[in-house]
Scaffold this motif. Structure first.
Motif, PDB file in Angstrom:
ATOM      1  N   VAL A   1       7.590  -3.197 -12.991  1.00 40.87           N
ATOM      2  CA  VAL A   1       7.055  -1.889 -12.702  1.00 40.87           C
ATOM      3  C   VAL A   1       8.136  -1.287 -11.638  1.00 40.87           C
ATOM      4  CG1 VAL A   1       5.414  -0.038 -12.347  1.00 40.87           C
ATOM      5  CG2 VAL A   1       4.766  -1.967 -13.655  1.00 40.87           C
ATOM      6  N   GLU A   2       9.186  -0.552 -11.834  1.00 41.25           N
ATOM      7  CA  GLU A   2      10.003  -0.173 -10.619  1.00 41.25           C
ATOM      8  C   GLU A   2       9.159   0.985  -9.976  1.00 41.25           C
ATOM      9  OE1 GLU A   2      12.761  -1.095 -10.420  1.00 41.25           O
ATOM     10  OE2 GLU A   2      13.243  -2.335 -12.201  1.00 41.25           O
ATOM     11  N   HIS A   3       9.352   0.745  -8.891  1.00 38.60           N
ATOM     12  CA  HIS A   3       8.484   1.837  -7.911  1.00 38.60           C
ATOM     13  C   HIS A   3       9.031   1.902  -6.552  1.00 38.60           C
ATOM     14  CE1 HIS A   3       6.805  -1.213  -5.234  1.00 38.60           C
ATOM     15  NE2 HIS A   3       6.775  -1.911  -6.463  1.00 38.60           N
ATOM     16  N   SER A   4       8.858   3.193  -5.689  1.00 37.83           N
ATOM     17  CA  SER A   4       9.461   3.346  -4.356  1.00 37.83           C
ATOM     18  C   SER A   4       8.659   2.387  -3.576  1.00 37.83           C
ATOM     19  CB  SER A   4       9.250   4.763  -4.134  1.00 37.83           C
ATOM     20  OG  SER A   4       9.512   4.751  -2.676  1.00 37.83           O
ATOM     21  N   GLY A   5       9.560   1.820  -2.557  1.00 35.69           N
ATOM     22  CA  GLY A   5       9.024   1.081  -1.451  1.00 35.69           C
ATOM     23  C   GLY A   5       8.648   1.730  -0.243  1.00 35.69           C
ATOM     24  N   ASN A   6       8.760   3.169  -0.237  1.00 33.65           N
ATOM     25  CA  ASN A   6       8.292   3.857   1.011  1.00 33.65           C
ATOM     26  C   ASN A   6       6.757   3.813   1.184  1.00 33.65           C
ATOM     27  OD1 ASN A   6      11.037   4.827   1.084  1.00 33.65           O
ATOM     28  ND2 ASN A   6      10.441   7.003   0.263  1.00 33.65           N
ATOM     29  N   ILE A   7       6.402   3.813   2.524  1.00 32.31           N
ATOM     30  CA  ILE A   7       5.231   3.921   2.887  1.00 32.31           C
ATOM     31  C   ILE A   7       4.584   5.137   3.590  1.00 32.31           C
ATOM     32  CG2 ILE A   7       3.428   2.515   4.344  1.00 32.31           C
ATOM     33  CD1 ILE A   7       5.740   0.240   4.744  1.00 32.31           C
ATOM     34  N   ALA A   8       3.752   5.742   3.015  1.00 26.32           N
ATOM     35  CA  ALA A   8       3.335   7.024   3.378  1.00 26.32           C
ATOM     36  C   ALA A   8       2.466   6.833   4.473  1.00 26.32           C
ATOM     37  CB  ALA A   8       2.415   7.454   2.092  1.00 26.32           C
ATOM     38  N   ILE A   9       2.569   8.082   5.024  1.00 18.56           N
ATOM     39  CA  ILE A   9       1.717   7.987   6.333  1.00 18.56           C
ATOM     40  C   ILE A   9       0.643   9.335   6.252  1.00 18.56           C
ATOM     41  CG2 ILE A   9       1.629   8.306   9.180  1.00 18.56           C
ATOM     42  CD1 ILE A   9       4.871   7.772   8.715  1.00 18.56           C
ATOM     43  N   ILE A  10      -0.653   8.812   6.466  1.00 19.12           N
ATOM     44  CA  ILE A  10      -1.616  10.075   6.452  1.00 19.12           C
ATOM     45  C   ILE A  10      -2.417   9.955   7.741  1.00 19.12           C
ATOM     46  CG2 ILE A  10      -3.676  10.657   5.016  1.00 19.12           C
ATOM     47  CD1 ILE A  10      -1.241  10.041   3.285  1.00 19.12           C
ATOM     48  N   ASN A  11      -2.406  11.236   8.263  1.00 11.60           N
ATOM     49  CA  ASN A  11      -3.346  11.385   9.468  1.00 11.60           C
ATOM     50  C   ASN A  11      -4.936  11.582   9.116  1.00 11.60           C
ATOM     51  OD1 ASN A  11      -4.110  14.080   8.730  1.00 11.60           O
ATOM     52  ND2 ASN A  11      -2.492  15.008   9.934  1.00 11.60           N
ATOM     53  N   PRO A  12      -5.562  11.471  10.540  1.00 16.13           N
ATOM     54  CA  PRO A  12      -7.111  11.450  10.436  1.00 16.13           C
ATOM     55  C   PRO A  12      -7.631  12.556   9.391  1.00 16.13           C
ATOM     56  CG  PRO A  12      -6.397  10.512  12.721  1.00 16.13           C
ATOM     57  CD  PRO A  12      -5.093  11.214  11.743  1.00 16.13           C
ATOM     58  N   LYS A  13      -6.855  13.574   9.480  1.00 19.36           N
ATOM     59  CA  LYS A  13      -7.584  14.838   8.694  1.00 19.36           C
ATOM     60  C   LYS A  13      -7.316  14.766   7.417  1.00 19.36           C
ATOM     61  CE  LYS A  13      -6.511  18.264  12.396  1.00 19.36           C
ATOM     62  NZ  LYS A  13      -5.939  19.385  12.729  1.00 19.36           N
ATOM     63  N   GLY A  14      -6.818  13.465   6.925  1.00 24.55           N
ATOM     64  CA  GLY A  14      -6.459  13.410   5.520  1.00 24.55           C
ATOM     65  C   GLY A  14      -5.166  14.040   4.886  1.00 24.55           C
ATOM     66  N   HIS A  15      -4.187  14.099   5.706  1.00 30.30           N
ATOM     67  CA  HIS A  15      -3.252  14.905   5.426  1.00 30.30           C
ATOM     68  C   HIS A  15      -1.807  14.217   5.383  1.00 30.30           C
ATOM     69  CE1 HIS A  15      -5.090  19.110   6.898  1.00 30.30           C
ATOM     70  NE2 HIS A  15      -5.535  18.630   5.776  1.00 30.30           N
ATOM     71  N   TYR A  16      -1.179  14.166   4.208  1.00 27.94           N
ATOM     72  CA  TYR A  16       0.297  13.432   4.079  1.00 27.94           C
ATOM     73  C   TYR A  16       1.282  14.139   5.177  1.00 27.94           C
ATOM     74  CZ  TYR A  16       4.394  11.781   1.792  1.00 27.94           C
ATOM     75  OH  TYR A  16       5.606  11.255   1.352  1.00 27.94           O
ATOM     76  N   VAL A  17       1.736  13.335   6.193  1.00 29.42           N
ATOM     77  CA  VAL A  17       2.515  13.624   7.292  1.00 29.42           C
ATOM     78  C   VAL A  17       3.684  13.228   7.507  1.00 29.42           C
ATOM     79  CG1 VAL A  17       0.228  14.237   8.743  1.00 29.42           C
ATOM     80  CG2 VAL A  17       1.743  12.127   8.997  1.00 29.42           C
ATOM     81  N   GLY A  18       3.950  12.232   6.554  1.00 32.00           N
ATOM     82  CA  GLY A  18       5.364  11.779   6.567  1.00 32.00           C
ATOM     83  C   GLY A  18       5.392  10.310   5.717  1.00 32.00           C
TER      84      GLY A  18
ATOM     85  N   SER B   1      -3.898   6.330   7.966  1.00 29.57           N
ATOM     86  CA  SER B   1      -3.863   5.470   6.873  1.00 29.57           C
ATOM     87  C   SER B   1      -2.283   5.004   6.427  1.00 29.57           C
ATOM     88  CB  SER B   1      -4.411   5.980   5.658  1.00 29.57           C
ATOM     89  OG  SER B   1      -5.757   6.105   5.881  1.00 29.57           O
ATOM     90  N   LEU B   2      -1.973   4.167   6.423  1.00 31.58           N
ATOM     91  CA  LEU B   2      -0.544   3.759   5.884  1.00 31.58           C
ATOM     92  C   LEU B   2      -0.678   3.284   4.263  1.00 31.58           C
ATOM     93  CD1 LEU B   2       1.339   1.861   8.684  1.00 31.58           C
ATOM     94  CD2 LEU B   2       1.177   4.165   8.381  1.00 31.58           C
ATOM     95  N   ILE B   3      -0.063   3.622   3.267  1.00 34.19           N
ATOM     96  CA  ILE B   3      -0.077   3.684   1.855  1.00 34.19           C
ATOM     97  C   ILE B   3       1.060   3.061   1.384  1.00 34.19           C
ATOM     98  CG2 ILE B   3      -0.947   4.619  -0.349  1.00 34.19           C
ATOM     99  CD1 ILE B   3      -2.819   6.633   1.113  1.00 34.19           C
ATOM    100  N   PHE B   4       1.143   1.981   0.816  1.00 36.48           N
ATOM    101  CA  PHE B   4       2.214   1.326   0.096  1.00 36.48           C
ATOM    102  C   PHE B   4       1.462   1.202  -1.561  1.00 36.48           C
ATOM    103  CE2 PHE B   4       4.023  -2.652  -1.436  1.00 36.48           C
ATOM    104  CZ  PHE B   4       5.316  -2.083  -1.532  1.00 36.48           C
ATOM    105  N   PHE B   5       2.587   1.354  -2.286  1.00 40.32           N
ATOM    106  CA  PHE B   5       2.556   1.338  -3.705  1.00 40.32           C
ATOM    107  C   PHE B   5       3.040   0.076  -4.220  1.00 40.32           C
ATOM    108  CE2 PHE B   5       1.358   5.764  -3.098  1.00 40.32           C
ATOM    109  CZ  PHE B   5       0.576   6.072  -4.245  1.00 40.32           C
ATOM    110  N   GLY B   6       2.211  -0.712  -5.099  1.00 44.82           N
ATOM    111  CA  GLY B   6       2.877  -1.973  -5.851  1.00 44.82           C
ATOM    112  C   GLY B   6       1.997  -2.465  -6.890  1.00 44.82           C
ATOM    113  N   PHE B   7       2.056  -3.640  -6.883  1.00 44.97           N
ATOM    114  CA  PHE B   7       1.172  -4.304  -8.150  1.00 44.97           C
ATOM    115  C   PHE B   7       1.156  -5.683  -7.731  1.00 44.97           C
ATOM    116  CE2 PHE B   7       5.792  -4.181  -9.560  1.00 44.97           C
ATOM    117  CZ  PHE B   7       5.815  -5.114 -10.505  1.00 44.97           C
TER     118      PHE B   7
END
Length: 223
Positions: A184-201, A86-92
């Motif tokens: 809304v001010e927010h970070s533009g980083n994109i989180a990387i989640i592996n298939p175990k559901g862990h945040y890896v980078g 999963s690649l997770i991006f925060f926005g609105f």
């Protein structure tokens, strides 16, 4: 005087045939290795990944329990991050620049992975709202699917979203003033989640398509 024959002897014909076959095989092998080299993902070291804008943790980080809701009004929990990358991006949805620009890029990235056909089947792109007051599931549905119908939109109660974002090192805050048209001010980083559901980078903002492809494919080829 006997006229010299121009015909080749059987031994000469056989030698030419063997030479041609060897050359054809060599060319085919060269082309095959060349094509394989082009299709094989480039493997980057951790330092090269950082230079490329991809940061991986030494130890994957597990999530504390969270309960959000997707744009179909279905629960979105840690189980929805398992069994896939999963690649997770925060926005609105009212975001004027960073969000639409990033979602356009993520769509190009996703479509490119689909065309390559290797690392797309278990890939999901998720937009998590940082503006739950205005981003209803219905509004998220229209907004996210405008960029790609396979993308997932997620919202929830403010405190639940804030706790989830904190686990992913994504700060956000409502800008003062602006009335109903607040930002809304927010970070533009994109989180990387592996298939175990862990945040890896994460992929550092602002993302670039070529770097996103190289970083993602390198991660998939080695993890």
């Amino acid at each position: 005087m006997n006229q010299q024959s121009n015909s080749l002897q059987p031994e000469q014909k056989r030698g030419i045939y063997i030479t041609v076959v060897v050359v054809v095989i060599a060319v085919c092998l060269f082309v095959g290795f060349f094509v394989y080299g082009l299709s094989k993902p480039k493997i980057l070291s951790d330092s090269e990944l950082k230079t490329n804008g991809t940061f991986l943790f030494d130890n994957p980080r597990s999530f504390k329990a969270f309960s959000l809701v997707d744009y179909n009004k279905q629960p979105f929990t840690p189980e929805d991050l398992q069994g896939k990358w999963s690649l997770i991006f925060f926005g609105f949805t009212y975001c004027p620049d960073i969000c639409p620009t990033t979602l356009v890029l993520l769509n190009r990235f996703y479509q490119g992975q689909v065309e390559k056909g290797k690392y797309a089947e278990d890939l999901q792109i998720v937009l998590v709202s940082v503006d739950p007051a205005r981003d209803t599931p219905e509004k998220l549905y229209d907004y996210v699917r405008f960029f790609n119908k396979d993308f997932v939109g997620v919202t929830g109660e403010f405190l639940d979203l804030h706790r989830f974002a904190t686990q992913l090192n994504i700060p956000f805050s409502k800008s003062p003033g602006g009335g109903e048209n607040y930002n809304v001010e927010h970070s533009g980083n994109i989180a990387i989640i592996n298939p175990k559901g862990h945040y890896v980078g994460f992929f550092r903002a602002p993302p670039e398509l070529s770097k996103l492809n190289v970083g993602y494919e390198s991660i998939r080829a080695t993890r």
